[in-house]
Design an enzyme around this catalytic site. Sequence first.
Site, PDB file in Angstrom:
ATOM      1  N   GLN A  32      -0.929  -3.694  -8.095  1.00 44.51           N
ATOM      2  CA  GLN A  32      -1.445  -3.079  -6.872  1.00 44.51           C
ATOM      3  C   GLN A  32      -0.335  -2.486  -5.990  1.00 44.51           C
ATOM      4  OE1 GLN A  32      -5.104  -3.974  -6.842  1.00 44.51           O
ATOM      5  NE2 GLN A  32      -4.269  -4.555  -8.822  1.00 44.51           N
ATOM      6  N   SER A  75     -10.393  -2.130   2.737  1.00 42.99           N
ATOM      7  CA  SER A  75      -8.943  -2.345   2.697  1.00 42.99           C
ATOM      8  C   SER A  75      -8.163  -1.152   3.232  1.00 42.99           C
ATOM      9  CB  SER A  75      -8.491  -2.622   1.259  1.00 42.99           C
ATOM     10  OG  SER A  75      -9.180  -3.742   0.743  1.00 42.99           O
ATOM     11  N   HIS A 130      -1.400   0.172   1.075  1.00 47.16           N
ATOM     12  CA  HIS A 130      -0.898  -0.931   0.256  1.00 47.16           C
ATOM     13  C   HIS A 130       0.307  -0.520  -0.581  1.00 47.16           C
ATOM     14  CE1 HIS A 130      -4.770  -2.295   1.593  1.00 47.16           C
ATOM     15  NE2 HIS A 130      -4.564  -3.503   1.095  1.00 47.16           N
ATOM     16  N   GLU A 150     -11.095   7.346  -9.298  1.00 46.87           N
ATOM     17  CA  GLU A 150     -10.184   8.075  -8.406  1.00 46.87           C
ATOM     18  C   GLU A 150      -9.927   9.505  -8.874  1.00 46.87           C
ATOM     19  OE1 GLU A 150      -9.622   5.077  -9.684  1.00 46.87           O
ATOM     20  OE2 GLU A 150      -9.615   3.710  -7.975  1.00 46.87           O
ATOM     21  N   ARG A 153      -2.186   0.774   8.165  1.00 45.58           N
ATOM     22  CA  ARG A 153      -3.509   1.143   7.643  1.00 45.58           C
ATOM     23  C   ARG A 153      -4.599   0.922   8.699  1.00 45.58           C
ATOM     24  NH1 ARG A 153      -6.142  -3.856   4.727  1.00 45.58           N
ATOM     25  NH2 ARG A 153      -4.714  -5.458   5.409  1.00 45.58           N
ATOM     26  N   ASP A 202      -0.804  -9.981  -4.499  1.00 42.86           N
ATOM     27  CA  ASP A 202      -1.570  -9.284  -5.540  1.00 42.86           C
ATOM     28  C   ASP A 202      -0.704  -8.851  -6.724  1.00 42.86           C
ATOM     29  OD1 ASP A 202      -4.204  -9.478  -4.820  1.00 42.86           O
ATOM     30  OD2 ASP A 202      -4.180  -7.681  -3.555  1.00 42.86           O
ATOM     31  N   PHE A 213      -3.235   3.622  -6.992  1.00 42.72           N
ATOM     32  CA  PHE A 213      -4.428   4.098  -7.712  1.00 42.72           C
ATOM     33  C   PHE A 213      -4.663   5.592  -7.493  1.00 42.72           C
ATOM     34  CE2 PHE A 213      -5.996  -0.440  -6.846  1.00 42.72           C
ATOM     35  CZ  PHE A 213      -5.312  -0.920  -7.947  1.00 42.72           C
ATOM     36  N   ARG A 246       0.027  -2.314   3.813  1.00 48.06           N
ATOM     37  CA  ARG A 246      -0.997  -3.327   4.017  1.00 48.06           C
ATOM     38  C   ARG A 246      -0.639  -4.264   5.172  1.00 48.06           C
ATOM     39  NH1 ARG A 246      -2.655  -8.683   2.974  1.00 48.06           N
ATOM     40  NH2 ARG A 246      -0.468  -9.251   2.722  1.00 48.06           N
TER      41      ARG A 246
END
Lengths: 308, 272
Positions: free
Chosen positions: A117, A34, A105, A55, A7, A113, A80, A163
């Site tokens: 997530q 992020s 992620h 989103e 990322r 998390d 998401f 991530r």
Amino acid sequence: MGAKATRVAFGEALVRLGSENPDIVVLDADLSKSTMTEYFARKYPGRFFDLGIAEGNMVGTGAGMALAGKIPFICSFACFVIGRFEQIRMSIAYSRANVKIVGTHAGIGIGEDGYSQMALEDIALMRSLPNMAVIQPADAVETERALEYIVTHQGPVFFRLMRQKTDDINPPDYQFRFGKGVILRRGKDVSLMATGGVVANTLKAADILGQKGVAAQVVNVPTIKPVDRELIAEAAFSHGKIITVEDHGITGGLGSAVSEVLSELGRGRIKRVAVEDFAESGDAEGLYRKYGLSEDNIARKALELLQD
Amino acid sequence: MEISDLKAIAKELRVDIIRMLVEAGSGHPGGSLSCIDMLVTLFFHKMRHRPHEPTWPDRDRFVLSKGHCVPALYAVLAKAGYFAREELATLRKLNSRLQGHPDRHRLPCLETSTGSLGQGLSLALGMALAGKTAQKDYRVYCVISDGECQAGQVWEASMAAPKFRLDNLCALLDYNKIQLSGAVKNIMDLEPLLDKWRAFNWHTLEIDGHDFAAIIRALDEAEKTKGRPTLILCQTIKGKGVSFMEGKWEWHGKAPNREEGERAIQEILAQS
């Protein structure tokens, strides 16, 4: 662990590509710190749009911008953004909108998390859409080279990023070839086909197998759709034994893509290393051990397949 | 174009809509007839577009978010010259470019593919945002239904458009008050509807959606309004123009048979 998370490599490369191509615009849903689109936002504030935690609207807005000639990157955590499947299906895929969907992620490797997530169904969903390409780089250099390609690709792409930092597995002069797997190590007994950050674990699994006298081929599969049928066929018609490895659910990901090719060929056997439950919070390494993505388990699966 | 001309076109296209649906044997007459007057006003009076050059970069954009009412849009596009009127008879047939819901891949003069309600305003917002970013002066029009305002995404989009000061975006809400299975107020009431849009920082107007002069005035006011998008709440009648369809939820998604179609056409033609 190596130098950089994919990322971060993405966020840096996007800034460079943004200077070369004024049509690139970036949309985010309150996660730019992020997804690392904040680098782009700082450099090109007039071409960065934060849509807030909405989103579905980000998907549609990106599609509208693409239909008006822009090259939008719509970015969020993979779970998401891909969670807005119906919007992606209609507004992007069916509308043939040239949108680049970036999901960071991905997988259980995000760790603490926890499941909410962790994208574990995203590859399955995106693979099911007729004109959607699915690309997952394994390290920083591959992220950069793949991103350069994605800007030029006509049509929607899902770009799946991680991530956590990942080991460098590709040489600095690496060239990305869309739809092609990359043979990282030759071996005549079994093929280990992996995608994303777990390619590094897979190389270690091949070391373990080597110590036990098994010569494992290791293949990095950055393009999950369209998958490299030729490379799979080569493995199927030589030793005929394939292990797939991915930080994704067991259903619909790389393992399924390879299985589909094998069953059409009527040749070869496969075992899939992937996540088989909802997973949980914890440290990434512990999670990889518990859910079977560690090098030990990958090697164990290969030995099982060879002994079957 | 004069209002009398717009009226004549709308009358002609109401007949086309009925003919198409009779031929297709399925489709959505009620909402097609409630939005046809605003579509006619947009395409034959207000919008800047070139039927011979559908991809002209500076064209005004039109998004039909209520995709099930695409017979109205097909009738308008054919009349404007985007494709031959004879093609209307292929609606919903195998190999037709005229899909049951809009498909821009098959019919490239459409701006978007829609049909899953709640998504069109986001697409229109994206086009408006792209226009602002590129410093183009085209405008984007989006017709949304009342029922689809029950979808959360409509409000996501309505929250976003004022943030980006999209005064090049104008939404027309076809408030015919009936959705598939009954009255909107019974399924999921939207009131106070205008207040909701106002609270989301849109410039709002309320008009009779079948009054051409009012539609023109509202569209002109929307164009003059700077700094924020405009929502025109169009009070309309479901099935407008065919007495046995007017205000009836049964005609939301049912095509007339030949006899019903003939009756409807005679009635439309008899109107002044």
